[in-house]
Design a protein around this motif. Structure first.
Motif, PDB file in Angstrom:
ATOM      1  N   THR A 110      12.349  18.277  -0.418  1.00 62.36           N
ATOM      2  CA  THR A 110      13.261  19.185   0.229  1.00 62.36           C
ATOM      3  C   THR A 110      12.632  20.061   1.326  1.00 62.36           C
ATOM      4  OG1 THR A 110      12.101  21.027  -1.422  1.00 62.36           O
ATOM      5  CG2 THR A 110      14.046  19.786  -2.039  1.00 62.36           C
ATOM      6  N   THR A 111      11.338  19.940   1.505  1.00 59.20           N
ATOM      7  CA  THR A 111      10.592  20.600   2.507  1.00 59.20           C
ATOM      8  C   THR A 111       9.934  19.291   3.421  1.00 59.20           C
ATOM      9  OG1 THR A 111       8.657  20.707   1.021  1.00 59.20           O
ATOM     10  CG2 THR A 111      10.228  22.705   1.515  1.00 59.20           C
ATOM     11  N   LEU A 112       9.601  18.210   3.257  1.00 61.14           N
ATOM     12  CA  LEU A 112       9.123  16.991   3.995  1.00 61.14           C
ATOM     13  C   LEU A 112       9.761  15.905   3.897  1.00 61.14           C
ATOM     14  CD1 LEU A 112       6.684  16.189   5.521  1.00 61.14           C
ATOM     15  CD2 LEU A 112       5.587  15.634   3.315  1.00 61.14           C
ATOM     16  N   GLN A 113       9.860  15.225   5.041  1.00 61.41           N
ATOM     17  CA  GLN A 113      10.579  13.843   5.020  1.00 61.41           C
ATOM     18  C   GLN A 113       9.798  12.993   5.612  1.00 61.41           C
ATOM     19  OE1 GLN A 113      14.361  13.914   7.161  1.00 61.41           O
ATOM     20  NE2 GLN A 113      14.630  11.513   6.918  1.00 61.41           N
ATOM     21  N   TYR A 114       9.373  11.688   5.310  1.00 64.64           N
ATOM     22  CA  TYR A 114       8.874  10.797   6.004  1.00 64.64           C
ATOM     23  C   TYR A 114       9.880   9.943   6.684  1.00 64.64           C
ATOM     24  CZ  TYR A 114       4.449  11.196   3.220  1.00 64.64           C
ATOM     25  OH  TYR A 114       3.274  11.866   2.715  1.00 64.64           O
ATOM     26  N   VAL A 115       9.406   9.456   7.869  1.00 66.54           N
ATOM     27  CA  VAL A 115      10.237   8.350   8.968  1.00 66.54           C
ATOM     28  C   VAL A 115       9.127   7.554   9.179  1.00 66.54           C
ATOM     29  CG1 VAL A 115      11.685   8.128  10.658  1.00 66.54           C
ATOM     30  CG2 VAL A 115      11.818  10.451   9.548  1.00 66.54           C
ATOM     31  N   ALA A 116       9.557   6.031   8.968  1.00 59.83           N
ATOM     32  CA  ALA A 116       8.767   4.976   9.268  1.00 59.83           C
ATOM     33  C   ALA A 116       8.551   4.582  10.599  1.00 59.83           C
ATOM     34  CB  ALA A 116       9.231   3.586   8.612  1.00 59.83           C
ATOM     35  N   ILE A 118       0.855  -1.194   0.136  1.00 55.71           N
ATOM     36  CA  ILE A 118       0.031  -0.078   0.115  1.00 55.71           C
ATOM     37  C   ILE A 118       0.781   1.125  -0.190  1.00 55.71           C
ATOM     38  CG2 ILE A 118      -1.754   1.138   1.216  1.00 55.71           C
ATOM     39  CD1 ILE A 118      -2.616  -1.477   2.431  1.00 55.71           C
ATOM     40  N   ILE A 119       0.882   2.046  -0.808  1.00 59.59           N
ATOM     41  CA  ILE A 119       1.720   2.781  -1.328  1.00 59.59           C
ATOM     42  C   ILE A 119       1.366   4.307  -1.154  1.00 59.59           C
ATOM     43  CG2 ILE A 119       3.642   3.853  -3.145  1.00 59.59           C
ATOM     44  CD1 ILE A 119       3.528   1.161  -4.420  1.00 59.59           C
ATOM     45  N   ALA A 120       2.086   5.413  -0.529  1.00 60.02           N
ATOM     46  CA  ALA A 120       1.607   6.812  -0.328  1.00 60.02           C
ATOM     47  C   ALA A 120       2.754   7.850  -0.681  1.00 60.02           C
ATOM     48  CB  ALA A 120       1.060   6.910   1.090  1.00 60.02           C
ATOM     49  N   GLU A 121       2.347   8.677  -1.116  1.00 62.07           N
ATOM     50  CA  GLU A 121       3.396   9.843  -1.177  1.00 62.07           C
ATOM     51  C   GLU A 121       2.540  11.013  -0.943  1.00 62.07           C
ATOM     52  OE1 GLU A 121       5.026   9.827  -5.061  1.00 62.07           O
ATOM     53  OE2 GLU A 121       6.075   8.157  -4.674  1.00 62.07           O
ATOM     54  N   ASP A 122       3.395  12.210  -0.525  1.00 58.83           N
ATOM     55  CA  ASP A 122       2.656  13.499  -0.231  1.00 58.83           C
ATOM     56  C   ASP A 122       2.327  14.210  -1.547  1.00 58.83           C
ATOM     57  OD1 ASP A 122       2.290  15.311   2.300  1.00 58.83           O
ATOM     58  OD2 ASP A 122       2.928  16.663   0.641  1.00 58.83           O
ATOM     59  N   SER A 123       1.089  14.871  -1.761  1.00 59.70           N
ATOM     60  CA  SER A 123       0.776  15.468  -2.904  1.00 59.70           C
ATOM     61  C   SER A 123       1.013  17.068  -2.874  1.00 59.70           C
ATOM     62  CB  SER A 123      -0.934  15.209  -2.769  1.00 59.70           C
ATOM     63  OG  SER A 123      -1.646  15.802  -1.847  1.00 59.70           O
ATOM     64  N   VAL A 124       1.398  17.189  -1.807  1.00 56.91           N
ATOM     65  CA  VAL A 124       1.688  18.866  -1.794  1.00 56.91           C
ATOM     66  C   VAL A 124       3.125  19.177  -1.908  1.00 56.91           C
ATOM     67  CG1 VAL A 124       1.317  20.932  -0.373  1.00 56.91           C
ATOM     68  CG2 VAL A 124      -0.569  19.077  -0.588  1.00 56.91           C
ATOM     69  N   GLU A 125       4.148  18.595  -0.810  1.00 53.36           N
ATOM     70  CA  GLU A 125       5.354  18.970  -0.627  1.00 53.36           C
ATOM     71  C   GLU A 125       6.325  17.995  -1.085  1.00 53.36           C
ATOM     72  OE1 GLU A 125       6.291  20.934   3.186  1.00 53.36           O
ATOM     73  OE2 GLU A 125       4.399  20.362   3.829  1.00 53.36           O
ATOM     74  N   ASP A 126       7.462  18.330  -1.774  1.00 51.76           N
ATOM     75  CA  ASP A 126       8.537  17.427  -2.054  1.00 51.76           C
ATOM     76  C   ASP A 126       9.348  17.054  -0.939  1.00 51.76           C
ATOM     77  OD1 ASP A 126      10.166  19.456  -2.124  1.00 51.76           O
ATOM     78  OD2 ASP A 126      10.134  19.856  -4.305  1.00 51.76           O
ATOM     79  N   PRO A 165       8.810  12.396  -0.825  1.00 48.06           N
ATOM     80  CA  PRO A 165       8.793  11.584   0.497  1.00 48.06           C
ATOM     81  C   PRO A 165       7.971  10.325   0.028  1.00 48.06           C
ATOM     82  CG  PRO A 165       7.476  13.451   1.014  1.00 48.06           C
ATOM     83  CD  PRO A 165       8.106  13.781  -0.485  1.00 48.06           C
ATOM     84  N   HIS A 166       8.302   9.401   0.376  1.00 51.89           N
ATOM     85  CA  HIS A 166       7.400   7.966  -0.130  1.00 51.89           C
ATOM     86  C   HIS A 166       7.415   6.866   0.905  1.00 51.89           C
ATOM     87  CE1 HIS A 166       6.551   5.086  -3.524  1.00 51.89           C
ATOM     88  NE2 HIS A 166       6.960   4.181  -2.574  1.00 51.89           N
ATOM     89  N   MET A 167       6.062   6.268   1.221  1.00 53.42           N
ATOM     90  CA  MET A 167       6.030   5.490   2.299  1.00 53.42           C
ATOM     91  C   MET A 167       5.160   3.930   1.665  1.00 53.42           C
ATOM     92  SD  MET A 167       3.448   5.400   5.785  1.00 53.42           S
ATOM     93  CE  MET A 167       2.010   5.392   4.965  1.00 53.42           C
TER      94      MET A 167
END
Length: 331
Positions: free
Chosen positions: A135-141, A125-133, A189-191
């Protein structure tokens, strides 16, 4: 004159250095401004359909972001075929903005069923942010606190691993941003919610191959229908014709249950082996009838039939065992 030339060169060098420094700074990525810890609780997993290429899942997802970012609100669930989001809850904490919601959906998934029924798959099940890239947002599991329901049961399947993975995904395009070069790349960012499953039910497999093995047994028994004067040709070939029809019909049944595969899978090899055995039996029946009518004694034909029966049985069992063993190993 020489003195003024030296002063001029030094001035030019001084002007060039700041420009070079400014160019290097501009090309470096901007610092990450927001960090979001992402986690999930897998409550239910259902309708794993290898033919249609999809599965259903109910998960509780949460995010804890520095600042006032709500990562779940802007998340794009990329492989969701349909999804319903309910029971949202948002609260500020000392660690950032905490957001949680329930996600119920159907997700697209590719399946390789060549090793059916010993196939293993990784559902995502894959999610990415639709607003920020990135350079301004980081995902941490938040993998440590992510888990699976203790009472989770998936009909016909067993969950062997569950994890939440976060990373960055690079796209080889700027998505038309006119302020960026034509060959610019963008990073988001990719989760991924990763669920490894394997089949836990082999009854369907045995129901599919039982008619096939019965047909192969009948094929082998035709070698014991000893032809004394060529009078058994029609019954022997009639039985083998019925065997061929049963094998082809069984192949269609497998496609309806498992789905079509890219290339030859275990079930394809088992069916081709049965077809080869049936064709060999037809060739033998025709040859023995011809040879009997042209001087071969019935005793000689009977001996060759028995040799084919025992050799064919041994090789057929060994070949099936090897094919199934290889499929179990490969998964």
């Amino acid at each position: 004159m020489r003195f003024w030339a030296i002063i001029l060169c030094a001035g030019l060098v001084g002007l060039a250095l700041p420009a070079s420094a400014r160019q290097t700074t501009a090309s470096e990525p901007r610092p990450v401004q927001t960090v979001c810890s992402m986690g999930v609780y897998l409550g239910d997993l259902y309708d794993i359909d290898t033919r249609a290429g999809r599965f259903g899942a109910d998960v509780w997802a949460w995010s804890v972001c520095t600042g006032d970012k709500n990562a779940l609100q802007s998340a794009d669930w990329i492989n969701a075929q349909e999804q319903e989001q309910t029971l949202e809850y948002i609260a500020p904490t000392d660690f950032g903005l905490w957001s949680t919601r329930k996600l119920s959906g159907v997700y697209r998934q590719g399946f390789d069923v060549r090793n059916y029924p010993f196939d293993r798959h990784t559902l995502r099940i894959i999610a990415e942010d639709s607003v920020e890239d990135a350079t301004t947002l980081q995902y941490v599991a938040d993998d440590r606190r992510s888990s699976v329901a203790d009472d989770l049961r998936v009909e016909g399947w067993e969950v062997t691993r569950f994890a939440v993975e976060a990373r960055e995904r690079v796209y080889g395009t700027a998505f038309g941003d006119p302020s960026l070069p034509d060959d610019a790349e963008t990073i988001y960012p990719h989760m991924e919610i990763v669920i490894d499953v394997q089949r836990a039910d082999l009854w369907t497999f045995w129901k599919l191959v039982a008619p096939l093995y019965i047909a192969s047994a009948l094929t082998l028994l035709t070698f014991l229908m000893h032809d004394e004067e060529g009078k058994y040709l029609s019954p022997r070939l009639g039985l083998l014709a019925g065997v061929l029809f049963a094998i082809v019909l069984n192949m269609r049944s497998v496609e309806e249950v498992v789905g079509e595969t890219a290339g030859l899978g275990l079930m394809d090899h088992i069916h081709l082996l049965a077809l080869f055995l049936a064709v060999l039996a037809i060739a033998a029946a025709t040859a023995w009838t011809f040879l009997t009518r042209n001087g071969w004694g019935p005793g000689r034909v009977r001996r060759w039939d028995k040799r084919f029966f025992f050799a064919g049985t041994s090789l057929y069992i060994a070949a099936n065992a090897a094919l199934i063993g290889a499929a179990v190993q490969a998964g």
